[in-house]
Motif scaffolding. Structure first.
Motif, PDB file in Angstrom:
ATOM      1  N   MET A   1       0.867  -1.298  -0.224  1.00 29.20           N
ATOM      2  CA  MET A   1      -0.133  -0.305  -0.263  1.00 29.20           C
ATOM      3  C   MET A   1       1.210   1.121  -0.439  1.00 29.20           C
ATOM      4  O   MET A   1       2.080   1.192   0.885  1.00 29.20           O
ATOM      5  N   LEU A  20      -9.655   3.600  -8.963  1.00 30.41           N
ATOM      6  CA  LEU A  20      -8.869   2.098  -8.896  1.00 30.41           C
ATOM      7  C   LEU A  20      -7.637   2.326  -7.914  1.00 30.41           C
ATOM      8  O   LEU A  20      -7.459   1.052  -7.573  1.00 30.41           O
ATOM      9  N   LEU A  21      -7.207   3.155  -7.746  1.00 31.74           N
ATOM     10  CA  LEU A  21      -5.971   3.206  -6.223  1.00 31.74           C
ATOM     11  C   LEU A  21      -6.913   3.093  -5.316  1.00 31.74           C
ATOM     12  O   LEU A  21      -6.230   2.130  -4.326  1.00 31.74           O
ATOM     13  N   ALA A  23      -9.142   0.678  -4.872  1.00 29.75           N
ATOM     14  CA  ALA A  23      -9.913  -0.447  -4.692  1.00 29.75           C
ATOM     15  C   ALA A  23      -8.291  -0.977  -4.585  1.00 29.75           C
ATOM     16  O   ALA A  23      -8.127  -2.369  -4.641  1.00 29.75           O
ATOM     17  N   ASP A  24      -6.879  -1.049  -5.142  1.00 31.29           N
ATOM     18  CA  ASP A  24      -5.476  -1.312  -4.846  1.00 31.29           C
ATOM     19  C   ASP A  24      -5.485  -1.356  -3.233  1.00 31.29           C
ATOM     20  O   ASP A  24      -4.483  -1.853  -3.587  1.00 31.29           O
ATOM     21  N   GLY A  25      -5.722  -0.573  -3.115  1.00 34.70           N
ATOM     22  CA  GLY A  25      -5.575  -0.733  -1.274  1.00 34.70           C
ATOM     23  C   GLY A  25      -4.750   1.145  -1.159  1.00 34.70           C
ATOM     24  O   GLY A  25      -4.351   0.636   0.471  1.00 34.70           O
ATOM     25  N   HIS A  26      -4.833   1.415  -2.030  1.00 34.12           N
ATOM     26  CA  HIS A  26      -3.976   2.790  -1.720  1.00 34.12           C
ATOM     27  C   HIS A  26      -4.268   3.798  -0.786  1.00 34.12           C
ATOM     28  O   HIS A  26      -5.677   3.924  -1.405  1.00 34.12           O
ATOM     29  N   HIS A 184      -5.827   4.076 -16.080  1.00 31.35           N
ATOM     30  CA  HIS A 184      -5.068   2.954 -15.991  1.00 31.35           C
ATOM     31  C   HIS A 184      -3.694   2.441 -15.760  1.00 31.35           C
ATOM     32  O   HIS A 184      -3.116   2.046 -15.008  1.00 31.35           O
ATOM     33  N   ARG A 187      -2.926   4.227 -12.525  1.00 38.34           N
ATOM     34  CA  ARG A 187      -2.725   3.334 -11.474  1.00 38.34           C
ATOM     35  C   ARG A 187      -1.781   1.900 -10.974  1.00 38.34           C
ATOM     36  O   ARG A 187      -0.661   1.708 -10.389  1.00 38.34           O
ATOM     37  N   SER A 188      -0.897   1.638 -12.893  1.00 44.56           N
ATOM     38  CA  SER A 188       0.307   0.187 -12.999  1.00 44.56           C
ATOM     39  C   SER A 188       0.837   0.986 -12.928  1.00 44.56           C
ATOM     40  O   SER A 188       2.221   0.331 -11.803  1.00 44.56           O
ATOM     41  N   GLY A 191       1.873   1.026  -8.809  1.00 45.85           N
ATOM     42  CA  GLY A 191       2.329  -0.162  -8.598  1.00 45.85           C
ATOM     43  C   GLY A 191       3.305  -0.873  -8.855  1.00 45.85           C
ATOM     44  O   GLY A 191       3.416  -2.129  -8.473  1.00 45.85           O
ATOM     45  N   ASP A 211      -0.451  -3.016 -17.892  1.00 51.96           N
ATOM     46  CA  ASP A 211       0.564  -3.999 -16.664  1.00 51.96           C
ATOM     47  C   ASP A 211       2.015  -4.598 -17.371  1.00 51.96           C
ATOM     48  O   ASP A 211       3.305  -4.757 -16.727  1.00 51.96           O
TER      49      ASP A 211
END
Length: 217
Positions: A1, A20-21, A23-26, A184, A187-188, A191, A211
């Motif tokens: 995170m 999106l971020l 949802a990724d847990g950030h 997106h 987001r990638s 990550g 990705d």
């Protein structure tokens, strides 16, 4: 995170990237100039912060981003007067980079445009010149910092839904890309810290998974 601060949080790309971020847990903070935009930002799951970066000092921006792992610049004057374009897209952006460094933020992601750089080629009598010149100057400043920077250079933006696929690399010329795909990509990039540091990614809509492009390094 990661703790992510998005500057320009009410822009179309930022409003797509924030959920999106999240949802990724950030832990996402989206910065807006207008207090009336707080509710829109909060609907994305991000925490809203109100600051007018155009009129804020480096120290004020540093206080805002302190504790963040990543700053994402997705703000812009949105056209209009060349004076304001330079004030936001160049001067405020540069202050935010210096602020990130001052505050000990490790990473900085700049949303620029396809074609930015010293050889952007936009004639001075073009209505696009101030934007091209301002963004190019901001990108150049960022590349001279010690931040782990990533510069994203999307082509002309559309309102199409994300495909999750882009085209990037040698031989790719300017075209179009959906704002949703740009979100997106952000987001990638967030990550994939190891493969995106000190890297420029220019891209269109295309056939390669996002990705895959981002993680290629």
């Amino acid at each position: 995170m990661s703790r992510v601060t998005i500057i320009g949080g009410h822009g179309k790309v930022a409003l797509l990237a924030a959920p999106l971020l999240v949802a990724d847990g950030h832990d996402v903070t989206s910065v807006v100039r207008n207090p009336e935009h707080v509710a829109d930002v909060e609907q994305t799951g991000a925490t809203a912060a109100v600051l007018d970066v155009e009129s804020s000092s480096t120290e004020q921006i540093a206080e805002l981003v302190r504790g963040s792992d990543v700053v994402v610049w997705s703000a812009g004057a949105g056209g209009g007067s060349p004076q304001r374009t330079y004030a936001v897209d160049r001067d405020a952006a540069i202050r935010s980079m210096d602020a990130a460094a001052q505050a000990g933020v490790g990473r900085y992601v700049m949303v620029s445009y396809f074609g930015a750089g010293p050889d952007h080629g936009t004639p001075e009598d073009s209505s696009f010149y101030a934007y091209a010149d301002a963004k190019s100057a901001a990108d150049e400043h960022l590349q001279g910092t010690d931040l782990a920077w990533t510069i994203l250079r999307p082509s002309g933006l559309t309102l199409e839904a994300a495909t999750g696929h882009i085209a990037s690399g040698d031989g790719v010329s300017a075209g179009h890309v959906s704002r949703d795909n740009v979100a997106h990509v952000i987001r990638s990039v967030v990550g994939h810290p190891d493969s995106t540091a000190r890297r420029i990614i220019a891209f269109n809509d295309g056939a390669s998974p996002i990705d895959e492009v981002v993680s290629a390094g």
